[in-house]
Design a protein around this motif. Structure first.
Motif, PDB file in Angstrom:
ATOM      1  N   UNK A   1      31.120  54.314  40.598  1.00 47.78           N
ATOM      2  CA  UNK A   1      29.514  53.801  39.523  1.00 47.78           C
ATOM      3  C   UNK A   1      29.194  55.077  40.019  1.00 47.78           C
ATOM      4  N   UNK A   2      27.990  54.738  38.751  1.00 46.23           N
ATOM      5  CA  UNK A   2      26.858  56.268  37.978  1.00 46.23           C
ATOM      6  C   UNK A   2      27.276  57.195  39.576  1.00 46.23           C
ATOM      7  N   UNK A   3      26.831  56.895  40.705  1.00 44.91           N
ATOM      8  CA  UNK A   3      26.458  57.875  41.262  1.00 44.91           C
ATOM      9  C   UNK A   3      27.423  58.887  41.889  1.00 44.91           C
ATOM     10  N   UNK A   4      29.227  57.988  42.238  1.00 48.01           N
ATOM     11  CA  UNK A   4      30.107  59.152  42.266  1.00 48.01           C
ATOM     12  C   UNK A   4      30.332  59.875  41.047  1.00 48.01           C
ATOM     13  N   UNK A   5      29.985  59.455  39.895  1.00 43.52           N
ATOM     14  CA  UNK A   5      30.245  60.300  38.449  1.00 43.52           C
ATOM     15  C   UNK A   5      29.351  61.045  39.055  1.00 43.52           C
ATOM     16  N   UNK A   6      28.050  61.667  38.803  1.00 44.55           N
ATOM     17  CA  UNK A   6      27.102  62.326  39.080  1.00 44.55           C
ATOM     18  C   UNK A   6      27.652  63.064  40.268  1.00 44.55           C
ATOM     19  N   UNK A   7      27.288  62.871  40.855  1.00 46.14           N
ATOM     20  CA  UNK A   7      28.352  63.205  42.681  1.00 46.14           C
ATOM     21  C   UNK A   7      29.886  65.032  41.918  1.00 46.14           C
ATOM     22  N   UNK A   8      30.106  63.877  41.015  1.00 45.74           N
ATOM     23  CA  UNK A   8      32.363  64.696  40.816  1.00 45.74           C
ATOM     24  C   UNK A   8      31.243  65.723  39.512  1.00 45.74           C
ATOM     25  N   UNK A   9      29.921  64.939  38.825  1.00 48.38           N
ATOM     26  CA  UNK A   9      29.833  66.312  37.465  1.00 48.38           C
ATOM     27  C   UNK A   9      28.562  67.665  38.974  1.00 48.38           C
TER      28      UNK A   9
END
Length: 118
Positions: A38-46
């Protein structure tokens, strides 16, 4: 000209000025490419600030396509930025900042803790 309120940035790549934007479709492409749920996981990666050259290439490619440019990642891989590696990193970082900004803080402000949480 980029509109920062829409999450757009301008960048010079291969001597040409481009607008980049991570639209919802571009973010979905990044989720898929990075295997993020999801977007939260994507943002966390960045937020980890550990990106490979392939990650930067994918971010820039998605940003170009999100702004309406018909450019495949393979084409982006051959494009040049005058500042070299630092320029690619700056473009990706600026694009992510324009897209995600201070979203976690805004979400926290929208849901202040209750007295029981304190």
């Amino acid at each position: 000209m980029a509109n920062g309120k829409r999450g757009e940035i301008d960048a010079t790549i291969d001597g040409k000025r481009y607008t980049l934007c991570l639209t919802l479709g571009a973010l979905a492409e990044l989720e898929s490419g990075f295997g993020a749920s999801d977007l939260i996981a994507l943002a966390s990666r960045f937020e980890e600030r550990r990106l490979s050259a392939r990650d930067i290439l994918r971010i820039i490619g998605c940003g170009l396509r999100g702004a309406g440019n018909d450019i495949a990642d393979e084409d982006v891989a051959r494009m040049k930025v005058s500042e070299g590696l630092a320029g690619y990193v700056r473009i990706a970082a600026d694009l992510l900042a324009a897209t995600f900004g201070d979203a976690p803080e805004r979400c926290a402000d929208a849901n202040p803790p209750t007295p029981q949480d304190a």
